[in-house]
Design a protein around this motif. Structure first.
Motif, PDB file in Angstrom:
ATOM      1  N   SER A 152       0.590  -1.166  -0.122  1.00  0.00           N
ATOM      2  CA  SER A 152      -0.141   0.161  -0.032  1.00  0.00           C
ATOM      3  C   SER A 152       0.954   1.092   0.018  1.00  0.00           C
ATOM      4  O   SER A 152       0.249   2.437  -0.385  1.00  0.00           O
ATOM      5  CB  SER A 152      -0.964  -0.139   1.209  1.00  0.00           C
ATOM      6  N   GLN A 185      -8.317  -3.667  -0.844  1.00  0.00           N
ATOM      7  CA  GLN A 185      -9.213  -2.709  -0.221  1.00  0.00           C
ATOM      8  C   GLN A 185     -10.658  -2.947  -0.541  1.00  0.00           C
ATOM      9  O   GLN A 185     -11.592  -2.707   0.104  1.00  0.00           O
ATOM     10  CB  GLN A 185      -8.804  -1.485  -0.572  1.00  0.00           C
ATOM     11  N   LYS A 188     -11.959  -5.573   1.538  1.00  0.00           N
ATOM     12  CA  LYS A 188     -12.621  -5.524   2.703  1.00  0.00           C
ATOM     13  C   LYS A 188     -13.867  -4.300   2.751  1.00  0.00           C
ATOM     14  O   LYS A 188     -14.725  -4.615   3.723  1.00  0.00           O
ATOM     15  CB  LYS A 188     -11.497  -4.387   3.255  1.00  0.00           C
TER      16      LYS A 188
END
Length: 450
Positions: A152, A185, A188
């Motif tokens: 990230s 992401q 999630k």
């Protein structure tokens, strides 16, 4: 006496006359208040329309595309949170995702049809509430090897990558890092949206499809028909059980019990590895994977699947089956297989080869560090191997060891198979794999799906 009665009547009438204007005044005040409230609500609705998505003058082309996707979602799914979805989509689309991540900007290298491409993240349902929950949740611990850093953080990746990135250029390294982080992401957010109520307790059942490689600290969740055999070969090479992947036969991979499974450890061993090892899964376009499983298990000789699945499928779904078909279980048609898959009262249970990937690997419970795609298998697998510090000569094999003369299942082949079933059955199969489409960001394989 008569005079007294008359006086009482007159006094009562006078009292009514005095009260009448009060009643009229109350009615007038009530009407005026209602008129003011109506005007205020109308002003509010006009203000919302002016600031709502797609109506504001001078909107950019990207805003228009996002608005169209929001309106389409409302028609298809009956959702009422279009304004929240618009804001969520705009924040996601601002990330630097390369062309392969979105179908509207298809990479020229990709030859597959729209069904095998990743879906536009802006068309997914992510509410403001769930986005707020994601922002306030604790940071995710990346379990990549100590020589590498979190994907990230683009600056740290680019600075540390040259030491072990092999044949990858800094640009391609950063591009893949961005893609993989965007997938994590998105996963999630989808889990927060659709699976927030699931139990957070990890049991042996949840990890029964994860294989362990202790030397390089890898946990690999097998998703059959998504490069599973070749990844198991690679794990065996990493463990020192074979000099190269090409020398390992299919039966040795799947039935030799050379690889350890995570559910074979005690509770402490399971949790320690989940917390410290790199957790990996590879996925594939769901309907393409399902067709690949059908072709492999039912169109080719396979005594196990013909006997265990073929016999009951033919017996239940075929009209006037022959004695030979009932005895051998061979010749299950694709339509019969679809009928079995959609039947809530299946004559025989599910199988790992066509079970949904999110059910096999439980990505909403297990925080995977690496979510790879079968459509870009070779590049992403070798990226992962370099990331974990595997020797430079260890790469993922690409050969097809089962039925090597058969053409590999593509989206074009998948679409041909689905012409054998009705539009309703096609829709229901898509619904069966719907969570896989959402979580792993694949676009609809057929235009008439809703």
């Amino acid at each position: 006496m008569l005079w007294m009665k008359w006086k009482v009547v007159v006094d009562s009438l006078r009292g009514r006359r005095r009260r009448m204007p009060c009643s009229l005044w109350f009615l007038l005040l009530f009407a005026a208040g209602g008129l003011v409230l109506f005007i205020h609500q109308r002003d509010l609705s006009e203000m919302v329309q002016q600031h709502g998505p797609g109506v504001k003058l001078g909107s950019t082309p990207r805003q228009s595309r996002e608005t169209l996707s929001t309106q389409e979602r409302e028609r298809e799914r009956g959702k009422s949170d279009s304004y929240q979805d618009h804001n969520a989509a705009e924040s996601i689309l601002s990330s630097p995702i390369p062309p392969m991540q979105f179908p509207h900007f298809e990479d020229s290298r990709q030859t597959a049809t729209p069904g095998s491409r990743e879906q536009d993240i802006g068309s997914l349902h992510v509410s403001k509430r769930h986005r707020k929950l994601l922002k306030t949740s604790p940071p995710i611990h990346q379990n990549i090897s100590s020589s590498s850093s979190s994907s990230s953080s683009s600056s740290s990746v680019s600075s540390s990558a040259p030491a072990f990135m092999g044949s990858f250029s800094p640009e391609s390294w950063k591009k893949l890092s961005d893609i993989l982080e965007a997938r994590r992401q998105l996963m999630k957010e989808m889990c927060a949206k659709y699976k927030s109520s699931i139990s957070r307790t990890i049991t042996r059942h949840h990890v029964k499809h994860l294989f362990v490689e202790d030397k390089y600290k890898l946990l690999y969740c097998q998703v059959p028909k998504a490069g599973c055999s070749n990844w198991k070969r690679t794990l065996m090479v990493l463990a020192g059980q074979a000099p190269n992947a090409q020398s390992i036969k299919h039966d040795t991979v799947h039935y030799g019990h050379h690889l350890k499974k995570l559910d074979s450890f005690d509770r402490q061993g399971i949790m320690q590895r989940l917390e410290t090892y790199t957790k990996v899964m590879f996925v594939r376009e769901p309907l393409e994977r399902m067709v690949s499983a059908y072709r492999d298990k039912f169109e080719n000789p396979n005594n196990y699947y013909h006997s265990l699945f073929g016999k009951p499928i033919i017996s239940k779904y075929r009209v006037n089956p022959s004695w030979a078909a009932l005895k051998t279980g061979s010749g299950v048609t694709f339509k019969e297989f679809v009928q079995y898959l959609l039947d809530v009262h299946r004559p025989v249970g599910m199988d790992i080869h066509w079970e949904q990937a999110n059910q096999l690997c439980n990505p909403c419970l297990i925080d995977y560090d690496f979510i790879g795609k079968f459509e870009n298998m070779e590049e992403e697998s070798n990226f992962l191997l370099r990331l974990t510090g595997a020797p430079p000569n260890v790469t993922l094999p690409s050969f097809k060891d089962r039925n090597p003369t058969d053409k590999r299942t593509s989206m074009q082949i998948t679409q041909k198979y689905f012409t054998q079933v009705s539009a309703l059955e096609r829709q229901r199969v898509y619904d069966f794999y719907y969570m896989d489409y959402l979580m792993f960001n694949y676009s609809k394989p057929f235009k008439d799906l809703y």
